[in-house]
Write a protein that holds these residues in place. Structure first.
Motif, PDB file in Angstrom:
ATOM      1  N   THR A   1      42.917  20.268 -11.484  1.00  0.00           N
ATOM      2  CA  THR A   1      44.201  19.679 -11.103  1.00  0.00           C
ATOM      3  C   THR A   1      44.362  19.667  -9.588  1.00  0.00           C
ATOM      4  O   THR A   1      45.120  18.881  -9.047  1.00  0.00           O
ATOM      5  CB  THR A   1      45.351  20.476 -11.721  1.00  0.00           C
ATOM      6  OG1 THR A   1      45.093  21.863 -11.510  1.00  0.00           O
ATOM      7  CG2 THR A   1      45.449  20.204 -13.207  1.00  0.00           C
TER       8      THR A   1
ATOM      9  N   GLY B   1      43.013  12.767 -15.803  1.00  0.00           N
ATOM     10  CA  GLY B   1      43.808  13.613 -16.702  1.00  0.00           C
ATOM     11  C   GLY B   1      42.978  14.675 -17.390  1.00  0.00           C
ATOM     12  O   GLY B   1      43.317  15.109 -18.488  1.00  0.00           O
TER      13      GLY B   1
ATOM     14  N   GLU C   1      42.798  17.644 -16.906  1.00  0.00           N
ATOM     15  CA  GLU C   1      43.514  18.911 -17.116  1.00  0.00           C
ATOM     16  C   GLU C   1      44.167  18.993 -18.498  1.00  0.00           C
ATOM     17  O   GLU C   1      44.570  20.059 -18.939  1.00  0.00           O
ATOM     18  CB  GLU C   1      44.557  19.115 -16.012  1.00  0.00           C
ATOM     19  CG  GLU C   1      45.753  18.165 -16.043  1.00  0.00           C
ATOM     20  CD  GLU C   1      45.449  16.785 -15.436  1.00  0.00           C
ATOM     21  OE1 GLU C   1      44.293  16.567 -15.014  1.00  0.00           O
ATOM     22  OE2 GLU C   1      46.372  15.941 -15.401  1.00  0.00           O
ATOM     23  N   HIS C   2      44.228  17.844 -19.189  1.00  0.00           N
ATOM     24  CA  HIS C   2      44.832  17.878 -20.529  1.00  0.00           C
ATOM     25  C   HIS C   2      43.914  18.513 -21.567  1.00  0.00           C
ATOM     26  O   HIS C   2      44.351  18.841 -22.657  1.00  0.00           O
ATOM     27  CB  HIS C   2      45.172  16.448 -20.988  1.00  0.00           C
ATOM     28  CG  HIS C   2      46.293  15.840 -20.224  1.00  0.00           C
ATOM     29  ND1 HIS C   2      47.471  16.506 -19.979  1.00  0.00           N
ATOM     30  CD2 HIS C   2      46.428  14.621 -19.642  1.00  0.00           C
ATOM     31  CE1 HIS C   2      48.277  15.733 -19.279  1.00  0.00           C
ATOM     32  NE2 HIS C   2      47.662  14.579 -19.049  1.00  0.00           N
TER      33      HIS C   2
ATOM     34  N   VAL D   1      43.769  15.622 -28.951  1.00  0.00           N
ATOM     35  CA  VAL D   1      43.726  15.150 -27.564  1.00  0.00           C
ATOM     36  C   VAL D   1      43.145  13.735 -27.569  1.00  0.00           C
ATOM     37  O   VAL D   1      41.952  13.554 -27.790  1.00  0.00           O
ATOM     38  CB  VAL D   1      42.861  16.076 -26.682  1.00  0.00           C
ATOM     39  CG1 VAL D   1      42.890  15.607 -25.243  1.00  0.00           C
ATOM     40  CG2 VAL D   1      43.332  17.506 -26.786  1.00  0.00           C
TER      41      VAL D   1
ATOM     42  N   PRO E   1      47.900  13.119 -22.815  1.00  0.00           N
ATOM     43  CA  PRO E   1      48.489  14.437 -23.124  1.00  0.00           C
ATOM     44  C   PRO E   1      48.260  14.811 -24.594  1.00  0.00           C
ATOM     45  O   PRO E   1      48.349  13.955 -25.470  1.00  0.00           O
ATOM     46  CB  PRO E   1      49.979  14.227 -22.849  1.00  0.00           C
ATOM     47  CG  PRO E   1      50.060  13.035 -21.966  1.00  0.00           C
ATOM     48  CD  PRO E   1      48.885  12.170 -22.286  1.00  0.00           C
TER      49      PRO E   1
END
Lengths: 344, 320
Positions: B32, B96, B98-99, B217, B274
């Motif tokens: 992130t 993304g 980090e999701h 996810v 997300p």
């Protein structure tokens, strides 16, 4: 406890009877078979009889049998012809269960030794078979069909006789020094067959654990169906590596045809269910029997290693031929003669 | 037919995690940090390769093949061989990232494309190298019937897409599992249908995630469609060979037989959406069919919208 063991001449029944004899709570062990016992027994009573219903029900009533261990099922189709297999597995079990379920029968516990063969081996199989799962393809071989039929009988029996504790044990492929299966025979050869391009996950159980599992079911209350197999699984190539054998590939197409000459030349008899096993393997979930209190002595890889050890020492240690031979008069003398001084 | 009709039979599901389930590996980098807004940033190199699984617990074992048939050593070798392709051919970029959960099970769901799909290796490679966690890829049983291919596929992390396999991996072992709900309908579509999602199966993936109590996810992958586009399909040949589809790809037209294994160097972008958590108790016998279908459709919509969004922003098929 008064126990009846079927097929006493077979290796499994002999081992189970030997183990039950050691238990103080077991008063009587009666063994039935058409042939002589192959293992030395101390106090087991042997009755030479076929598996017809009338004889079985008379034995059960006369000896007040409360526990039946039915280990006499043929799971290796190379051992007998299809007809005899049907007689032993289907008709034998039918007669036995009829005798055990007859009106006024003293039987309170039935243990059946089945095989994980009932799950089959197929590309659509789950990675781990649980007891409530069914096979993903219809059975193609006589031995699988007969085992499914036998399990059906047992299920009906359990439903009709709720007062009887019924245990059904499904064993994975067995390995050990004393037991011959198509797989163990293959592993004893100088080179081991594999199917080209396939390296399936396989799982084994050690012969001592098989005996232990049967005795556990016979002496403890463990109703239900249980898979019995060593912990873990390994690829077939690793099994061959543990027994230190080179592999020779069989063609992946028309494999049945390719092994036919091997069978005719008596080099190696690989029945169709074993060929499917070498292609897709089979692994079962053994956790339910562990939760029911059974403790394994060998893992799956451990069973293979123990087998390899036996294989290595076979040339130097132990007798090539069985030392024991059943003699009726000798056995009767030790069991029933007033001349023998008994401590118990 | 349930086969446990015996009175008093033990019929409980194995709820405790399997004793030999490997623990999740430690996270390696903070992804992130320094990713401003929605801009795509090449991922930083991991500090170290994924940890060695160590010797097997059973002393009788001779190989490192786990109970699913996966070999971590072979997987590492594959990563090493595939890495140049991942980095210089497809030039995969993540958004993304980090999701993706650093621990606990999760079902990764992505769109599927390319006659011989190029997305699965890219996704598995990216997550395994950057997150240091193994990814198990669920796929067709068909693989298992193929000599050599089936064995290799299983050694590098493939698992047949059986619901019980997915449940065990997600619930008992808390692993990352990758699935393409479109299945062969996604990979077998004509090039003119690119980036238009097919039906998401029967929503089975949602039900498994609910039962296992893990999030889904969703992933949107852009680039795989152009790496091996299907220009023609022969239903008759497919039927004859007993395979889901028989494609004639642009790669085959361009390179001949070598086109079977040669991808076009399309630029890959993967967006991690997300995680979707389901507010239902795990381990239920059955879940509301309508709820399952709604969630599956919602996830399909999410991936489809993300794909359109990424395609709108894309300037070139080859350079992104």
């Amino acid at each position: 406890m008064r126990v009846l063991v079927t097929g006493l001449s077979t290796y499994w029944a002999g081992r189970v009877a030997q183990a039950l004899e050691q238990r103080p709570e077991v008063e009587v062990v009666v063994g039935v078979d058409t042939r002589d016992p192959s293992l030395p027994l101390e106090r087991t009573e042997f009755v030479r009889a076929d598996s017809s219903y009338s004889i079985l029900s008379r034995i059960v009533c006369a000896a007040r049998i409360d526990t039946v261990v039915h280990s006499h099922l043929v799971v290796d189709s190379t051992q007998t012809s299809g007809r005899r297999l049907h007689e032993i597995n289907v008709i034998g079990t039918m007669n036995l269960l009829a005798a055990a379920g007859a009106a006024g029968s003293p039987v309170r516990r039935v243990v059946l030794k089945s095989s994980a063969l009932v799950y089959g081996s197929n590309s659509r199989d789950p990675a781990f078979f649980r007891e409530e799962m069914t096979r993903t393809s219809p059975p193609r071989t006589a031995v699988e069909r007969s085992l499914l039929e036998v399990e059906g009988f047992l299920r009906d029996f359990a439903e009709d006789n709720p007062h009887v504790t019924v245990t059904l044990l499904r064993f994975a492929n067995v390995l050990g020094d004393d037991i011959e299966t198509p797989i163990s025979k293959a592993l004893r050869r100088p080179v081991v067959p594999e199917i080209l391009g396939f390296d399936p996950r396989v799982q084994f159980v050690h012969e001592d654990d098989v005996v232990g599992a049967l005795v556990h079911a016979a002496t403890d209350d463990v109703p239900g169906i249980y898979n019995v197999a060593g912990d873990g699984c390994q690829p077939w190539s690793e099994v061959c590596a543990i027994v230190r054998k080179r592999r020779v590939p069989l063609p992946p197409v028309l494999t049945d045809l390719a092994v036919e000459p091997l069978r005719l030349l008596r080099v190696l008899d690989l029945p169709p269910e074993t060929l499917l096993f070498l292609r897709y393997g089979r692994v079962v979930d053994n956790s339910r029997y562990k939760r029911a209190g059974f403790v394994y002595r060998y893992t799956s890889a451990g069973a293979v290693e123990s087998f390899a050890q036996g294989l290595r020492l076979a040339g130097t240690i132990g007798d090539k031929h069985p030392a024991y031979r059943y003699q009726r008069e000798v056995e009767d003398f030790f069991r029933h003669s007033p001349a023998v001084v008994r401590d118990r | 037919m349930p086969a446990t009709g015996f009175p008093g039979a033990v019929t409980d599901r194995p709820d405790a995690p399997a004793p030999d389930a490997p623990a999740g590996a430690a996270p390696l980098v903070d992804l992130t940090a320094g990713s401003p807004g929605r801009e795509l940033v090449p991922l930083p190199r991991p500090a170290s390769p994924p940890p060695d699984p160590g010797p097997p617990a059973d002393p009788a074992r001779r190989s490192d093949v786990d109970r699913w048939g996966r070999s971590e050593r072979l997987r590492a070798l594959t990563r090493r061989l595939y890495d140049p392709l991942y980095r210089y051919w497809f030039r995969v970029e993540w958004d993304g990232f980090e999701h993706l959960p650093r621990e606990g099970g999760a079902l990764i769901v992505a769109n599927h494309a390319g006659a011989i799909p190029s997305d699965a290796p890219a996704i598995m490679h990216g997550i395994e190298t950057q997150l240091g966690r193994p990814v198990y890829g669920l796929a067709e049983y068909l693989f298992r019937t193929m000599p050599v291919v089936g064995t290799l596929w299983s050694r590098v992390g493939g698992v047949p897409a059986h619901p019980d396999n997915a449940y065990r991996l997600l619930h008992d072992e808390q692993q990352l599992v990758l699935v393409f709900p479109e299945g062969t309908k996604g990979t077998g579509k004509h090039y003119s249908e690119r980036y238009r999602l097919r039906r998401f199966g029967r929503g089975g993936f949602v039900e498994i995630a609910m039962r296992a109590g893990v999030p889904v996810v969703p992933l949107a992958v852009v680039g795989a469609e152009e790496s091996m586009p299907i220009v023609f399909k022969s239903n008759r040949l497919a039927k004859l060979l007993n395979i889901p589809y028989f494609p004639v790809t642009a790669n085959m037209l361009a390179f001949g037989p070598a086109g079977l294994v040669t991808y076009f160097p399309a630029k890959f972008r993967i967006r991690v959406l997300p995680p979707v958590h389901f507010d239902v108790p795990p381990n239920q016998e059955r879940y509301s069919r309508s709820r399952v279908m709604d969630e599956a459709e919602r996830i399909r919509r999410m991936v489809q919208d993300a794909l359109y969004d990424m395609l709108r922003a894309r300037r070139s098929i080859w350079f992104g």
